[in-house]
Scaffold this motif. Structure first.
Motif, mmCIF file in Angstrom:
data_model
loop_
_atom_site.group_PDB
_atom_site.id
_atom_site.type_symbol
_atom_site.label_atom_id
_atom_site.label_comp_id
_atom_site.label_asym_id
_atom_site.label_seq_id
_atom_site.Cartn_x
_atom_site.Cartn_y
_atom_site.Cartn_z
ATOM 1 N N TRP A 1 0.827 -1.212 0.000
ATOM 2 C CA TRP A 1 0.000 0.000 0.000
ATOM 3 C C TRP A 1 0.860 1.260 0.000
ATOM 4 C CZ3 TRP A 1 -4.323 -1.382 -1.736
ATOM 5 C CH2 TRP A 1 -4.981 -2.527 -1.305
ATOM 6 N N LEU B 1 2.191 1.713 -3.464
ATOM 7 C CA LEU B 1 1.166 2.238 -4.369
ATOM 8 C C LEU B 1 0.913 3.722 -4.142
ATOM 9 C CD1 LEU B 1 -1.422 -0.677 -4.396
ATOM 10 C CD2 LEU B 1 -0.151 0.203 -6.360
ATOM 11 N N SER C 1 2.106 5.831 -7.433
ATOM 12 C CA SER C 1 1.020 6.388 -8.251
ATOM 13 C C SER C 1 1.142 7.902 -8.426
ATOM 14 C CB SER C 1 -0.340 6.024 -7.662
ATOM 15 O OG SER C 1 -0.496 6.586 -6.388
ATOM 16 N N GLN D 1 1.120 -1.933 -15.558
ATOM 17 C CA GLN D 1 -0.097 -2.509 -15.009
ATOM 18 C C GLN D 1 0.302 -3.301 -13.778
ATOM 19 O OE1 GLN D 1 -2.805 -4.169 -17.877
ATOM 20 N NE2 GLN D 1 -1.680 -3.162 -19.519
ATOM 21 N N ILE D 2 -0.346 -2.990 -12.671
ATOM 22 C CA ILE D 2 0.010 -3.615 -11.404
ATOM 23 C C ILE D 2 -1.036 -4.664 -11.039
ATOM 24 C CG2 ILE D 2 0.390 -3.246 -8.942
ATOM 25 C CD1 ILE D 2 1.371 -0.414 -9.645
ATOM 26 N N PHE D 3 -0.538 -5.841 -10.693
ATOM 27 C CA PHE D 3 -1.379 -6.922 -10.223
ATOM 28 C C PHE D 3 -0.953 -7.223 -8.801
ATOM 29 C CE2 PHE D 3 -1.468 -7.156 -14.743
ATOM 30 C CZ PHE D 3 -2.775 -7.523 -15.046
ATOM 31 N N ILE D 4 -1.882 -7.084 -7.863
ATOM 32 C CA ILE D 4 -1.574 -7.395 -6.476
ATOM 33 C C ILE D 4 -1.634 -8.906 -6.319
ATOM 34 C CG2 ILE D 4 -2.343 -7.179 -4.086
ATOM 35 C CD1 ILE D 4 -3.367 -4.369 -4.824
ATOM 36 N N ALA E 1 -7.976 -1.086 -3.334
ATOM 37 C CA ALA E 1 -7.172 -1.173 -4.555
ATOM 38 C C ALA E 1 -7.830 -0.451 -5.725
ATOM 39 C CB ALA E 1 -6.922 -2.627 -4.908
ATOM 40 N N TYR F 1 -6.705 3.011 -6.983
ATOM 41 C CA TYR F 1 -5.466 3.189 -7.751
ATOM 42 C C TYR F 1 -5.710 2.794 -9.209
ATOM 43 C CZ TYR F 1 -3.399 3.140 -3.082
ATOM 44 O OH TYR F 1 -3.101 3.399 -1.775
ATOM 45 N N VAL G 1 -3.742 -0.326 -10.651
ATOM 46 C CA VAL G 1 -4.017 -1.703 -10.219
ATOM 47 C C VAL G 1 -5.083 -2.318 -11.118
ATOM 48 C CG1 VAL G 1 -4.861 -3.178 -8.349
ATOM 49 C CG2 VAL G 1 -3.357 -1.246 -7.827
ATOM 50 N N ARG G 2 -4.676 -3.417 -11.764
ATOM 51 C CA ARG G 2 -5.600 -4.115 -12.669
ATOM 52 C C ARG G 2 -6.436 -5.167 -11.970
ATOM 53 N NH1 ARG G 2 -5.468 -3.739 -18.280
ATOM 54 N NH2 ARG G 2 -7.335 -4.940 -17.910
ATOM 55 N N PHE H 1 -6.508 -8.381 -8.445
ATOM 56 C CA PHE H 1 -5.919 -9.154 -7.358
ATOM 57 C C PHE H 1 -5.713 -10.574 -7.841
ATOM 58 C CE2 PHE H 1 -7.258 -5.907 -4.415
ATOM 59 C CZ PHE H 1 -6.402 -6.063 -3.340
#
Length: 134
Positions: free
Chosen positions: A72, A75, A79, A88-91, A104, A107, A110-111, A113
């Protein structure tokens, strides 16, 4: 779009090792793989790349629970950077629920989870969501 660089931000060496194996077995062999053990290390290095005019990674696989700076915190700061090409962010986390999913969505980067452990199907889903070729 082609994947040139994947960034893994995770403090668990077993998860990092497994993710690298999956990447190499799923046509990501041509991609560079950057690995950082916490959000602060990642932010420092990615900011340095940005300041040198280098491209950001195409995809970031981000764990939430890490020492020093968690996902977090990463991010929040990442950001705010003046990014030209936005990754592209994948948690990727073993612990998340409705609260984390709602958080999430605040943001833009974030694409989605992804539940740990990462599996081949997850990588294929990432490619489909991202419209990215390897």
């Amino acid at each position: 779009m082609k994947i040139d660089t994947v960034c893994i931000i995770d403090d668990d060496p077993i998860c990092v090792y497994g993710t690298k194996i999956l990447l190499n077995h799923n046509n990501f062999v041509s991609a560079d793989i950057l690995v950082y053990e916490d959000g602060d290390e990642a932010l420092t290095n990615l900011t340095s790349q940005l300041n040198k005019g280098q491209r950001m990674p195409d995809i970031i696989l981000l764990d939430l629970n890490m020492p020093i700076m968690d996902g977090w915190g990463f991010l929040d700061k990442f950001s705010k950077l003046p990014l030209v090409n936005k990754p592209q962010i994948f948690i990727v986390s073993s612990h998340y629920g409705d609260h984390e999913i709602k958080r999430a969505k605040k943001y833009d980067l974030v694409r989605d989870f992804i539940s740990k452990p990462l599996i081949s199907k997850n990588l294929n889903d990432i490619l489909m969501m991202s419209n990215i070729a390897v």
